[in-house]
Write an enzyme that holds these catalytic residues in place. Sequence first.
Site, short mmCIF file in Angstrom:
data_model
loop_
_atom_site.label_atom_id
_atom_site.label_comp_id
_atom_site.label_asym_id
_atom_site.label_seq_id
_atom_site.Cartn_x
_atom_site.Cartn_y
_atom_site.Cartn_z
N HIS A 23 -6.19 7.24 -4.06
CA HIS A 23 -5.99 5.85 -4.50
C HIS A 23 -7.34 5.21 -4.86
O HIS A 23 -7.46 4.52 -5.88
CB HIS A 23 -5.30 5.03 -3.40
CG HIS A 23 -3.93 5.54 -3.05
ND1 HIS A 23 -2.80 4.81 -3.28
CD2 HIS A 23 -3.52 6.72 -2.52
CE1 HIS A 23 -1.74 5.52 -2.88
NE2 HIS A 23 -2.16 6.67 -2.41
N ASP A 124 -2.90 -2.09 -5.02
CA ASP A 124 -2.12 -0.86 -4.94
C ASP A 124 -0.64 -1.19 -4.80
O ASP A 124 -0.25 -2.03 -3.97
CB ASP A 124 -2.62 -0.06 -3.73
CG ASP A 124 -2.32 1.42 -3.88
OD1 ASP A 124 -1.13 1.76 -4.09
OD2 ASP A 124 -3.26 2.22 -3.80
N ASN A 384 -3.90 13.00 -8.77
CA ASN A 384 -5.22 13.02 -9.40
C ASN A 384 -5.61 14.45 -9.74
O ASN A 384 -6.11 14.72 -10.84
CB ASN A 384 -6.28 12.42 -8.48
CG ASN A 384 -6.08 10.93 -8.32
OD1 ASN A 384 -6.37 10.16 -9.22
ND2 ASN A 384 -5.54 10.52 -7.19
N1 UDP Z 1 -11.36 15.92 -4.59
C1 UDP Z 1 -12.71 16.14 -4.67
N2 UDP Z 1 -13.21 17.23 -4.03
C2 UDP Z 1 -12.45 18.09 -3.33
C3 UDP Z 1 -11.06 17.86 -3.27
C4 UDP Z 1 -10.54 16.75 -3.93
O1 UDP Z 1 -13.46 15.38 -5.31
O2 UDP Z 1 -12.99 19.05 -2.77
C5 UDP Z 1 -10.82 14.72 -5.29
C6 UDP Z 1 -10.00 15.12 -6.48
O3 UDP Z 1 -10.84 15.24 -7.61
C7 UDP Z 1 -8.98 14.00 -6.59
C8 UDP Z 1 -8.84 13.49 -5.15
O4 UDP Z 1 -9.94 14.04 -4.42
O5 UDP Z 1 -9.47 12.97 -7.42
C9 UDP Z 1 -7.57 13.94 -4.48
O6 UDP Z 1 -6.52 13.19 -4.97
P1 UDP Z 1 -5.09 13.79 -5.20
O7 UDP Z 1 -4.25 12.71 -5.75
O8 UDP Z 1 -5.17 15.02 -6.01
O9 UDP Z 1 -4.58 14.25 -3.78
P2 UDP Z 1 -4.56 13.55 -2.33
O10 UDP Z 1 -5.90 13.76 -1.75
O11 UDP Z 1 -4.24 12.10 -2.54
O12 UDP Z 1 -3.50 14.29 -1.60
#
Ligand code: UDP
Length: 483
Positions: A23, A124, A384
């Site tokens: 988010h 949000d 994301n």
């Molecule tokens: N991300 C990152 N490094 C990592 C793993 C995830 O920067 O090692 C970032 C990824 O690029 C994304 C976010 O964390 O923007 C994860 O969001 P997502 O909606 O995919 O999943 P959530 O974490 O909400 O389950």
Amino acid sequence: MAEGAHEKKVPHVLVFPFPAQGHINSMMKLAQLFSLAGFRVTFLNSEHNHDRLLRFTDIHARFRGSPDFWFRAISDGLPAEHPRSADRLVEMADSLRAHTKPLFREMLISGCRDPEAFTFIVADGVMTFTIDVANELGIPIFAFRTASACSFWAYFCIPRLVEQGELPFDKDGDMDRIIRCVPGMETFLRRRDLPSFFRAKELTNPVLQYVWRETLNTPRATGLILNTFEDLEGPILSQIRSQCPNIYPLGPLHALLKSKLPNSMPSSSSSPSSSTSLWKEDKTCMTWLDSQAPKLVIYVSFGSFATVTQGEMFEFWHGLVNSKRPFLWVIRPDSIIRKGKASRITKELEEGTRERGFLVEWAPQEEVLAHPAVGAFLTHSGWNSTLESVFAGVPMVCWPFFADQQINSRFVSEIWRVGLDMKDQCDREMVEKMVKEVMEEKREELRKSAQKMAEFARRSVVEGGSSYSSLERLIEDIRSMSL
Ligand code: UDP
């Protein structure tokens, strides 16, 4: 013109994300776009996450050159050491409503007497208490749902699912049976593809109640912002318009921001300079990727919330090693649940990992996906991550964990055909098979459609594209509503 009158013409937008990594990432991109449009912006984080941003990123230094971009922090109502994990979602949401809502209201009221008063709120869409407060104080507000449009629409259809007897969910029923009552998805949505929260035994289940309430409340905001684009989710966006006529699809937001930054082209190889990571990014993996052959590495990451049991972790590990492919694997320190009997680390695992693997606790994911060595992404299908992979043209293997991820992975595999879906299964043979399929047997077919979708994504964020135009409309609407 008096200075006060001039000041009034510049909107001051308060951007307030739900306190979680996915988010924060997308709402920060939007906040930066507002700043580029000349708005004054305040980004409101929970104190807990604000501290982590200060610890793990250079966020303050980066915004030093933007005197009209401010950070503020607000309590999420939970003690500092309290877990904020996937299984605590309802606790977090309840605490925000009970503790943060009055603080938020107080902040807005005291802000009203301030010359820097907020003229607009983007909050949000899973914190609709912000709409109650904004409406009470007469401040215009838009909701931003940061997950997929398809999941939002499925949440919207909860009353129909109840009417048709699909909810409460019968765990013993056929998981592959098609659900016919979600308009736009009648031919391909199986019971197993419904958002994980639907797998509740009772309608009174707190998580189901939470997403249900937040979704039905969302149209009370004057507009709805979504991180998606017409060529990806156009038919679903049309369905949503029947309930929320004023929507702004702006995705992929990370690419839209890149296209708007001065001297930047939205190519999949440009690297983002704006980390909002709540963990320390380990950039050594970029050097390791530099040493790998093009398109041969499988990148493995399950995002910021997902957890795996020790047993599942060993199945993934064996599967990856047995596939004989190089792999870059993100294992967050808090992501392994020590449940059941620990497996033994075999010689084969050790050697296979030393020869072909690279492990980090957190990666600069956008950069990783844009690296030429990456050939596929084994992902939990967070929204994301899905958009970042789509934009980079990298085919996916999906192992959805929770929330919208179950439905996202169905669209990835069945509608957009840019990946494979292994939901509800996690054994070493399956992992090995999926990696081999995405890297060998189905490589050309998946790569072709991934490239095509990446091109649609790129077009949506450049001048004349659908997301680009939506942003222009959003900026104009905020400007006029702020007056
Ligand atoms: N991300 C990152 N490094 C990592 C793993 C995830 O920067 O090692 C970032 C990824 O690029 C994304 C976010 O964390 O923007 C994860 O969001 P997502 O909606 O995919 O999943 P959530 O974490 O909400 O389950």
